[in-house]
Design an enzyme around this catalytic site. Structure first.
Site, PDB file in Angstrom:
ATOM      1  N   GLY A   1       0.818  -1.216   0.000  1.00 41.86           N
ATOM      2  CA  GLY A   1       0.000   0.000   0.000  1.00 41.86           C
ATOM      3  C   GLY A   1       0.846   1.259   0.000  1.00 41.86           C
ATOM      4  O   GLY A   1       2.074   1.211   0.146  1.00 41.86           O
TER       5      GLY A   1
ATOM      6  N   CYS B   1      -3.308  11.310  10.776  1.00 41.77           N
ATOM      7  CA  CYS B   1      -2.356  12.157  10.060  1.00 41.77           C
ATOM      8  C   CYS B   1      -2.548  13.639  10.376  1.00 41.77           C
ATOM      9  O   CYS B   1      -1.565  14.372  10.575  1.00 41.77           O
ATOM     10  CB  CYS B   1      -2.455  11.922   8.557  1.00 41.77           C
ATOM     11  SG  CYS B   1      -4.143  11.897   7.919  1.00 41.77           S
TER      12      CYS B   1
ATOM     13  N   SER C   1      -5.028  11.668  -0.760  1.00 44.62           N
ATOM     14  CA  SER C   1      -4.226  10.487  -0.411  1.00 44.62           C
ATOM     15  C   SER C   1      -4.542   9.989   0.984  1.00 44.62           C
ATOM     16  O   SER C   1      -4.283   8.826   1.306  1.00 44.62           O
ATOM     17  CB  SER C   1      -2.728  10.784  -0.539  1.00 44.62           C
ATOM     18  OG  SER C   1      -2.362  11.884   0.278  1.00 44.62           O
TER      19      SER C   1
ATOM     20  N   LYS D   1     -11.583  12.553  16.184  1.00 45.11           N
ATOM     21  CA  LYS D   1     -10.240  11.989  16.338  1.00 45.11           C
ATOM     22  C   LYS D   1      -9.237  13.071  16.716  1.00 45.11           C
ATOM     23  O   LYS D   1      -8.395  12.877  17.602  1.00 45.11           O
ATOM     24  CB  LYS D   1      -9.783  11.317  15.044  1.00 45.11           C
ATOM     25  CG  LYS D   1     -10.460  10.015  14.696  1.00 45.11           C
ATOM     26  CD  LYS D   1      -9.981   9.542  13.317  1.00 45.11           C
ATOM     27  CE  LYS D   1     -10.744   8.340  12.827  1.00 45.11           C
ATOM     28  NZ  LYS D   1     -10.339   7.964  11.446  1.00 45.11           N
TER      29      LYS D   1
ATOM     30  N   ARG E   1     -12.012  17.844   2.962  1.00 51.27           N
ATOM     31  CA  ARG E   1     -11.242  17.185   1.904  1.00 51.27           C
ATOM     32  C   ARG E   1     -11.114  18.157   0.725  1.00 51.27           C
ATOM     33  O   ARG E   1     -12.119  18.756   0.307  1.00 51.27           O
ATOM     34  CB  ARG E   1     -11.946  15.901   1.455  1.00 51.27           C
ATOM     35  CG  ARG E   1     -11.109  15.034   0.536  1.00 51.27           C
ATOM     36  CD  ARG E   1      -9.983  14.348   1.281  1.00 51.27           C
ATOM     37  NE  ARG E   1     -10.465  13.265   2.134  1.00 51.27           N
ATOM     38  CZ  ARG E   1      -9.699  12.634   3.028  1.00 51.27           C
ATOM     39  NH1 ARG E   1      -8.427  12.985   3.185  1.00 51.27           N
ATOM     40  NH2 ARG E   1     -10.190  11.664   3.773  1.00 51.27           N
TER      41      ARG E   1
ATOM     42  N   HIS F   1      -1.373  17.589   3.714  1.00 46.95           N
ATOM     43  CA  HIS F   1      -2.466  18.169   4.494  1.00 46.95           C
ATOM     44  C   HIS F   1      -2.071  19.564   4.973  1.00 46.95           C
ATOM     45  O   HIS F   1      -0.925  19.790   5.400  1.00 46.95           O
ATOM     46  CB  HIS F   1      -2.770  17.317   5.724  1.00 46.95           C
ATOM     47  CG  HIS F   1      -3.467  16.027   5.444  1.00 46.95           C
ATOM     48  ND1 HIS F   1      -3.851  15.630   4.183  1.00 46.95           N
ATOM     49  CD2 HIS F   1      -3.860  15.027   6.288  1.00 46.95           C
ATOM     50  CE1 HIS F   1      -4.452  14.446   4.255  1.00 46.95           C
ATOM     51  NE2 HIS F   1      -4.472  14.064   5.524  1.00 46.95           N
TER      52      HIS F   1
END
Length: 340
Positions: free
Chosen positions: A12, A130, A160, A215, A236, A243
């Protein structure tokens, strides 16, 4: 003597990036095993100058291996991480499965490396989301100086972060916009992502927040300080990698913008590029492939008593995932395993 390291999910995006970073940082690995699901069995991946063939995760014996970097989803992690941990192999998990488990440390090495010793309860260490990872790297040195009361964050998160399917959808939709009759309907995302922004990442919760926003709140409290109040809006955007975050930070004590800039320049993992001129800031395309969390647009917020605004950008496949996992492995080797 070095370490025996397993990378789970090696085919991945994040797994491949883990292998790249392990090689780039000359991680002291005597042996590396790369694992994938049966459908990817035998796929070749690179580790530095070496080509490795993936082995079957389902039948792999973790006995005798020092650490395993997991880059698979929560469902697979739930099955295989406990097996690895029970075999004596310390798991560094990139999924969300263990992040909120009180018996599993959630680590960003620049922020709370000392928490690494909590791994022993389950033989598992969690990697944060992330968007959280880059934010707490920026917040930590400022919190140490002036104590953060509240953070308001708006994110601009690349596709991504949604995996290969997210990247493909942006690419296909962008191409389809220029070819009549070949438009691509949303599949991975809830609405068109090409030439658009979507204020929705992960599922909605009863509070009205999305799971991604929750989160950021929960993880910041666990990593940085449970007293810090956080509110987030996660969006997004049609960017492939990288980011971005707009941060409004309110402190207990006054912090001058010039001092904040100086503090961040000295902070581990941070690169300040902050000139008040055209192009005197960092954008996502400029951060791709870099280790740093970039900070720009540092300025006083006059609408609150002790406020600072800043812009924060990072490669989400690196600091947001693979790099942070490798940094955890480095701390683990240095502070716990202490080989060689």
């Amino acid at each position: 003597m070095g370490y025996r390291v397993v990378v789970v999910g090696a085919t991945g995006n994040v797994g491949r990036e883990m292998l790249n970073i392990l090689a780039e940082r000359h991680f002291p690995a005597d042996e590396v095993a790369v694992l994938a699901s049966r459908k990817s069995l035998g796929t070749e991946v690179t580790f530095g100058d070496t080509t490795l063939k993936t082995k079957d995760l389902d039948t792999f014996d973790f006995t005798g291996w020092d650490m395993a970097l997991f880059a698979v989803g929560s469902d697979a992690t739930k099955i295989y991480a406990p097996k690895a941990a029970a075999a004596g192999c310390i798991v560094i998990d990139n999924s969300s499965l263990y992040r909120y488990d009180p018996d599993v440390p959630l680590i960003v090495p620049e922020v709370n490396a000392e928490a690494i010793h909590g791994y022993a309860k389950k033989n598992i260490i969690a990697n944060p989301n992330c968007s959280t990872a880059q934010m707490v790297v920026a917040l930590k040195p400022l919190h140490d100086r002036a104590t953060i009361k509240r953070v308001v964050v708006s994110t601009y998160q690349s596709v991504s972060g949604a995996g290969k399917e997210g990247i493909d959808e942006l690419w296909d939709q962008t191409k389809g916009m220029y070819v009549p009759g070949q438009e691509v309907a949303p599949k991975k995302f809830t609405k068109q992502i090409a030439f658009n922004v979507i204020p929705h990442i992960d599922v909605f919760m009863d509070s009205g927040d999305t799971k991604e926003e929750w989160k950021m709140i929960a993880e910041t409290k666990k990593i940085l300080d449970p007293k810090v109040k956080v509110t987030a809006t996660c969006v997004r955007v049609p960017v492939f990698v990288g980011h971005s975050e707009s941060l409004n930070i309110e402190f207990e004590d006054f912090l001058d913008e010039d001092e904040a800039r100086d503090i961040l320049r000295e902070a581990p993992g941070v690169m300040v590029i902050d000139k008040r001129e055209n192009g005197g800031y960092v954008t996502p395309v400029e951060c791709v492939g870099d280790y740093a969390t970039f900070i720009s647009r540092i300025r006083q917020d006059s609408t609150v008593e002790n406020g600072i605004n800043l812009w924060c950008v990072s490669d989400n496949l690196r600091k947001g995932a693979a790099l942070n996992a490798v940094q955890i492995a480095e701390v683990l080797g240095r502070e716990v395993l202490k080989k060689g």
